[in-house]
Design a protein around this motif. Structure first.
Motif, PDB file in Angstrom:
ATOM      1  N   UNK A 143      37.744  49.643  56.886  1.00  0.00           N
ATOM      2  CA  UNK A 143      36.602  49.207  56.083  1.00  0.00           C
ATOM      3  C   UNK A 143      36.161  50.293  55.106  1.00  0.00           C
ATOM      4  N   UNK A 144      36.278  51.551  55.504  1.00  0.00           N
ATOM      5  CA  UNK A 144      35.958  52.655  54.588  1.00  0.00           C
ATOM      6  C   UNK A 144      36.941  52.671  53.421  1.00  0.00           C
ATOM      7  N   UNK A 145      38.221  52.502  53.714  1.00  0.00           N
ATOM      8  CA  UNK A 145      39.232  52.455  52.650  1.00  0.00           C
ATOM      9  C   UNK A 145      38.979  51.269  51.727  1.00  0.00           C
ATOM     10  N   UNK A 146      38.664  50.121  52.315  1.00  0.00           N
ATOM     11  CA  UNK A 146      38.400  48.914  51.531  1.00  0.00           C
ATOM     12  C   UNK A 146      37.177  49.112  50.643  1.00  0.00           C
ATOM     13  N   UNK A 147      36.129  49.704  51.203  1.00  0.00           N
ATOM     14  CA  UNK A 147      34.880  49.923  50.470  1.00  0.00           C
ATOM     15  C   UNK A 147      35.064  50.902  49.316  1.00  0.00           C
ATOM     16  N   UNK A 148      36.003  51.832  49.449  1.00  0.00           N
ATOM     17  CA  UNK A 148      36.227  52.831  48.402  1.00  0.00           C
ATOM     18  C   UNK A 148      37.337  52.411  47.441  1.00  0.00           C
ATOM     19  N   UNK A 149      37.537  51.100  47.319  1.00  0.00           N
ATOM     20  CA  UNK A 149      38.432  50.501  46.315  1.00  0.00           C
ATOM     21  C   UNK A 149      39.904  50.844  46.476  1.00  0.00           C
ATOM     22  N   UNK A 150      40.343  51.095  47.695  1.00  0.00           N
ATOM     23  CA  UNK A 150      41.775  51.279  47.915  1.00  0.00           C
ATOM     24  C   UNK A 150      42.445  49.909  47.854  1.00  0.00           C
ATOM     25  N   UNK A 151      43.632  49.861  47.303  1.00  0.00           N
ATOM     26  CA  UNK A 151      44.377  48.604  47.241  1.00  0.00           C
ATOM     27  C   UNK A 151      44.916  48.283  48.636  1.00  0.00           C
ATOM     28  N   UNK A 152      45.318  47.042  48.836  1.00  0.00           N
ATOM     29  CA  UNK A 152      45.884  46.656  50.138  1.00  0.00           C
ATOM     30  C   UNK A 152      47.191  47.402  50.391  1.00  0.00           C
ATOM     31  N   UNK A 153      47.926  47.696  49.340  1.00  0.00           N
ATOM     32  CA  UNK A 153      49.157  48.479  49.487  1.00  0.00           C
ATOM     33  C   UNK A 153      48.820  49.878  50.012  1.00  0.00           C
ATOM     34  N   UNK A 154      47.788  50.494  49.455  1.00  0.00           N
ATOM     35  CA  UNK A 154      47.380  51.827  49.901  1.00  0.00           C
ATOM     36  C   UNK A 154      46.883  51.782  51.345  1.00  0.00           C
ATOM     37  N   UNK A 155      46.115  50.758  51.674  1.00  0.00           N
ATOM     38  CA  UNK A 155      45.620  50.618  53.048  1.00  0.00           C
ATOM     39  C   UNK A 155      46.802  50.440  53.999  1.00  0.00           C
ATOM     40  N   UNK A 156      47.770  49.628  53.588  1.00  0.00           N
ATOM     41  CA  UNK A 156      48.967  49.425  54.417  1.00  0.00           C
ATOM     42  C   UNK A 156      49.706  50.742  54.634  1.00  0.00           C
ATOM     43  N   UNK A 157      49.830  51.544  53.582  1.00  0.00           N
ATOM     44  CA  UNK A 157      50.518  52.838  53.709  1.00  0.00           C
ATOM     45  C   UNK A 157      49.760  53.786  54.634  1.00  0.00           C
ATOM     46  N   UNK A 158      48.456  53.897  54.417  1.00  0.00           N
ATOM     47  CA  UNK A 158      47.642  54.827  55.216  1.00  0.00           C
ATOM     48  C   UNK A 158      47.611  54.408  56.683  1.00  0.00           C
ATOM     49  N   UNK A 159      47.434  53.093  56.913  1.00  0.00           N
ATOM     50  CA  UNK A 159      47.315  52.592  58.284  1.00  0.00           C
ATOM     51  C   UNK A 159      48.683  52.321  58.926  1.00  0.00           C
ATOM     52  N   UNK A 160      49.734  52.518  58.144  1.00  0.00           N
ATOM     53  CA  UNK A 160      51.115  52.313  58.596  1.00  0.00           C
ATOM     54  C   UNK A 160      51.383  50.871  59.019  1.00  0.00           C
ATOM     55  N   UNK A 161      50.894  49.924  58.203  1.00  0.00           N
ATOM     56  CA  UNK A 161      51.190  48.519  58.408  1.00  0.00           C
ATOM     57  C   UNK A 161      52.511  48.183  57.720  1.00  0.00           C
ATOM     58  N   UNK A 163      53.069  45.821  55.611  1.00  0.00           N
ATOM     59  CA  UNK A 163      52.941  45.366  54.232  1.00  0.00           C
ATOM     60  C   UNK A 163      51.497  45.063  53.867  1.00  0.00           C
ATOM     61  N   UNK A 164      51.323  44.667  52.602  1.00  0.00           N
ATOM     62  CA  UNK A 164      49.991  44.385  52.083  1.00  0.00           C
ATOM     63  C   UNK A 164      49.331  43.209  52.799  1.00  0.00           C
ATOM     64  N   UNK A 165      50.116  42.186  53.117  1.00  0.00           N
ATOM     65  CA  UNK A 165      49.547  41.003  53.773  1.00  0.00           C
ATOM     66  C   UNK A 165      48.993  41.358  55.151  1.00  0.00           C
ATOM     67  N   UNK A 166      49.696  42.210  55.872  1.00  0.00           N
ATOM     68  CA  UNK A 166      49.214  42.653  57.191  1.00  0.00           C
ATOM     69  C   UNK A 166      47.905  43.421  57.008  1.00  0.00           C
ATOM     70  N   UNK A 167      47.873  44.310  56.006  1.00  0.00           N
ATOM     71  CA  UNK A 167      46.650  45.071  55.732  1.00  0.00           C
ATOM     72  C   UNK A 167      45.504  44.131  55.403  1.00  0.00           C
ATOM     73  N   UNK A 168      45.769  43.149  54.556  1.00  0.00           N
ATOM     74  CA  UNK A 168      44.748  42.169  54.170  1.00  0.00           C
ATOM     75  C   UNK A 168      44.223  41.423  55.397  1.00  0.00           C
ATOM     76  N   UNK A 169      45.135  40.996  56.265  1.00  0.00           N
ATOM     77  CA  UNK A 169      44.732  40.278  57.482  1.00  0.00           C
ATOM     78  C   UNK A 169      43.874  41.152  58.393  1.00  0.00           C
ATOM     79  N   UNK A 170      44.279  42.415  58.560  1.00  0.00           N
ATOM     80  CA  UNK A 170      43.550  43.327  59.447  1.00  0.00           C
ATOM     81  C   UNK A 170      42.157  43.657  58.890  1.00  0.00           C
ATOM     82  N   UNK A 171      42.071  43.880  57.586  1.00  0.00           N
ATOM     83  CA  UNK A 171      40.768  44.148  56.970  1.00  0.00           C
ATOM     84  C   UNK A 171      39.876  42.924  57.124  1.00  0.00           C
TER      85      UNK A 171
END
Length: 195
Positions: A143-161, A163-171
């Motif tokens: 949620x911190x990454x999402x709030x600070x305008x990170x893309x889903x691709x970036x969230x996926x990379x940081x959280x080691x998901x 792909x982007x869809x997995x990151x989107x689902x988890x957020x």
């Protein structure tokens, strides 16, 4: 004008995303003393601490977005570019404030209201932070990454998901859990003015 090799490496790291991006942004803001210079400029312009923080935060988000989406033209150093964004944010903020013509009596009321608003928004931020903390470290980080305008691709990379869809689902799951937590508690609904 060509930019320095150090600026080029910072740009590449920001565009790479993930933890490399975070490290580059921290290096730029703190090690190059850009934040201190921005604060000094705003102080000379009569900025109050909360106004300065807002202007710098807005400038930082614009700077980060412009570097990530490659809209920075590389016609100046990154430091000069960031300070110019801060200056524009400050000018725009002052313009908005100067459009409001208030009498002295209203100014006192507005000052009281703005102090109350600031305290209320700070309190809401603290309560919200506590609720997010209760969701666990994983949700808090997403949620911190999402709030600070990170893309889903970036969230996926940081959280080691995967792909982007997995990151989107988890957020989305974390946001839903937060919303459900608030909706279950009538005092929280009232506190956040949610009907």
């Amino acid at each position: 004008m060509s930019i320095s090799i150090e600026d080029v490496s910072i740009i590449e790291a920001i565009q790479a995303g993930g933890a490399v991006r975070q490290k580059a942004l921290n290096q730029f803001i703190y090690h190059q003393k850009v934040l201190a210079e921005a604060m000094r400029y705003l102080q000379t312009q009569g900025g109050q601490s909360f106004d300065m923080e807002d202007a710098i935060q807005e400038a930082f988000l614009i700077f980060d977005r412009n570097i990530r989406y490659n809209t920075f033209r590389r016609q100046s150093s990154l430091k000069t570019y960031f300070i110019s964004i801060v200056k524009w944010q400050w000018v725009n903020r002052k313009r908005k404030m100067s459009k409001e013509v208030l009498t002295e009596a209203h100014e006192e009321n507005i000052h009281d209201l703005s102090t109350q608003y600031l305290l209320a928004s700070t309190e809401k931020t603290l309560v919200l932070a506590g609720l997010v903390q209760r969701l666990g470290d994983r949700c808090k980080q997403m949620l911190t990454l999402f709030q600070t305008s990170h893309s889903m691709k970036e969230i996926a990379d940081i959280m080691q998901f995967r792909g982007e869809q997995v990151a989107n689902n988890e957020v989305s799951k974390c946001r839903k859990r937060l919303r459900e937590t608030i909706e279950k508690d009538p005092t929280l609904l009232e506190f956040f003015n949610i009907s």
